[in-house]
Design an enzyme around this catalytic site. Structure first.
Site, PDB file in Angstrom:
ATOM      1  N   CYS A  12       0.796  -1.227   0.000  1.00  0.00           N
ATOM      2  CA  CYS A  12       0.000   0.000   0.000  1.00  0.00           C
ATOM      3  C   CYS A  12       0.827   1.274   0.000  1.00  0.00           C
ATOM      4  O   CYS A  12       0.287   2.354  -0.206  1.00  0.00           O
ATOM      5  CB  CYS A  12      -0.961   0.007   1.189  1.00  0.00           C
ATOM      6  SG  CYS A  12      -2.249  -1.251   1.081  1.00  0.00           S
ATOM      7  N   HIS A  65      -9.017   3.409  -2.857  1.00  0.00           N
ATOM      8  CA  HIS A  65      -7.686   2.951  -2.455  1.00  0.00           C
ATOM      9  C   HIS A  65      -7.114   2.013  -3.523  1.00  0.00           C
ATOM     10  O   HIS A  65      -7.133   0.799  -3.367  1.00  0.00           O
ATOM     11  CB  HIS A  65      -7.799   2.246  -1.107  1.00  0.00           C
ATOM     12  CG  HIS A  65      -6.499   1.814  -0.506  1.00  0.00           C
ATOM     13  ND1 HIS A  65      -5.265   2.212  -0.985  1.00  0.00           N
ATOM     14  CD2 HIS A  65      -6.237   0.995   0.558  1.00  0.00           C
ATOM     15  CE1 HIS A  65      -4.310   1.655  -0.245  1.00  0.00           C
ATOM     16  NE2 HIS A  65      -4.875   0.921   0.689  1.00  0.00           N
TER      17      HIS A  65
END
Length: 398
Positions: free
Chosen positions: A96, A350
């Site tokens: 991430c 995201h």
């Protein structure tokens, strides 16, 4: 040798920053690959750098990507974006934080004197990521996810890890829902005010191209309160307080301060960065030691930072981190104004490999495009599966 206000001439500075609108997986960008998305963001960033007067081809293109097909996505996207055939590419996977790690690699190349221009960012198409399987003597077994940590270390899925972090840090479900409501409300307000338009680029067929971040919506507190736990039977994280699986890309242009000064363009100097490890059982905690390390490295206090962007993987994770750092985006007026002021990944989406670069794009808009004075500080941070945190401190230069 130094530039304006004592900034070292080889200091890395972001002078252009663009991103795609973010689509929910399987929806708005479902026809676009990770290369299509990256090429769109890179192309827009190249146009911006050309308009500033940068005539050079980039020395490199560095992109984060977590679930792509391999084959060096950065090189393929660079060619697709129209960069010269001599421009190489490097694909980074720090999960991430991949997009943020890519920007920091570009900054290191510039600081080392190896490049006058590097494009960096990240891309992810969850919609078009290849399906994978393990080959076994008994046949193919679907591949669910890669390990974040080996035996005997804990290796929780990210949702379960967010539940555990909330339990250990005392982050209640009510606070998580309040934060999710805040993120969506902020994102909707930013869309209505047009604050996101200058940083974005539309991709795809004109009638189908997204004209806004797809996930942002008005949430009903009563509906949120009725949602079942999403990841653990007794957990507090729900579908509304977890970020959506998304498609999108972001890119920035990094040049040395001496180039920026000659161009007369404002930018964000990468002042300091930190990448640290933490307990793999609590990966969402990573930004806490990373932020503390980067602030210590730069010799500044968090109170000196005007804008903070945290990759909002989960509301529980953001609140655990902000609590530990002494920030209160749900109560303190100053913190409410500086932490993810236009919403974050909970509302905007995201796209894993891109999100770390997307928060740099957001800081560029919040500080450079909005006219913040020279010396204003911004902070970007992300948590990483397996127990990592990445943080970058940036400073407005004009």
């Amino acid at each position: 040798m130094t530039g304006a206000r004592g900034v070292p001439a080889d200091a890395p500075v972001v002078v252009a920053a663009r991103r795609t609108w973010v689509g929910t997986a399987g929806h708005g960008h479902r026809a676009l690959t990770e290369v299509d998305l990256a090429a769109g963001a890179l192309r827009a960033t190249l146009v911006d750098t050309c308009s500033l007067g940068v005539a050079d081809d980039p020395a490199d293109v560095v992109l984060g990507c977590c679930t792509g097909p391999g084959g060096n996505v950065a090189r393929v996207a660079a060619l697709a974006a129209g960069a010269g055939v001599a421009v190489p590419g490097l694909t980074v996977d720090r999960q991430c934080a991949s997009g943020l790690a890519a920007v920091l690699v570009a900054a290191q190349q510039v600081r080392a004197g190896e490049a006058r221009l590097v494009l960096a960012g990240g891309t992810e198409s969850a919609s078009r990521a290849p399906a994978r399987a393990h080959r076994t003597p008994g046949g193919d077994v679907p591949f669910e996810r890669a390990a974040f940590a080996p035996v005997p270390w804990a290796d929780p899925a990210m949702g379960a890890a967010a539940d555990e972090l909330a339990r250990r840090r005392g982050v209640t479900r009510a606070r998580q829902e309040a934060y999710a409501l805040r993120s969506h409300a902020r994102a909707l307000a930013a869309h209505r005010a047009g604050r996101l338009d200058a940083e974005t680029v539309r991709l795809g067929a004109p009638r189908r191209a997204l004209a806004r971040d797809e996930r942002a919506r008005r949430l009903d507190p009563a509906v949120l309160a009725r949602l079942a736990p999403a990841f653990s039977p007794d957990g507090t994280v729900t579908a509304a307080t977890a970020s959506p699986v998304s498609d999108g890309a972001a890119a920035v242009a990094v040049v040395p301060e001496r180039v920026r000064r000659d161009l007369g363009a404002p930018g964000l100097r990468v002042l300091a960065s930190a990448t640290v490890g933490c307990d793999p059982a609590l990966p969402g905690w990573g930004p806490v030691p990373a932020v503390r390390a980067v602030l210590a490295r730069a010799g500044v206090a968090l109170d000196d930072v005007a804008a903070v962007e945290v990759v909002e993987a989960f509301a529980a994770q953001v609140l655990a981190v902000t609590d530990a750092l002494g920030l209160d985006p749900l109560g303190d007026a100053a913190d409410d104004a500086r932490v993810c002021a236009d919403g974050g990944a909970l509302a905007l989406g995201h796209p894993w490999g891109a999100s770390g670069a997307l928060v740099i794009v957001r800081l560029f808009s919040r500080l450079v495009r909005a006219g913040a004075p020279a010396g204003t500080l911004g902070l970007a941070t992300a948590a990483v599966g397996g127990g990592l945190g990445v943080a970058a401190l940036v400073e407005v230069v004009r």
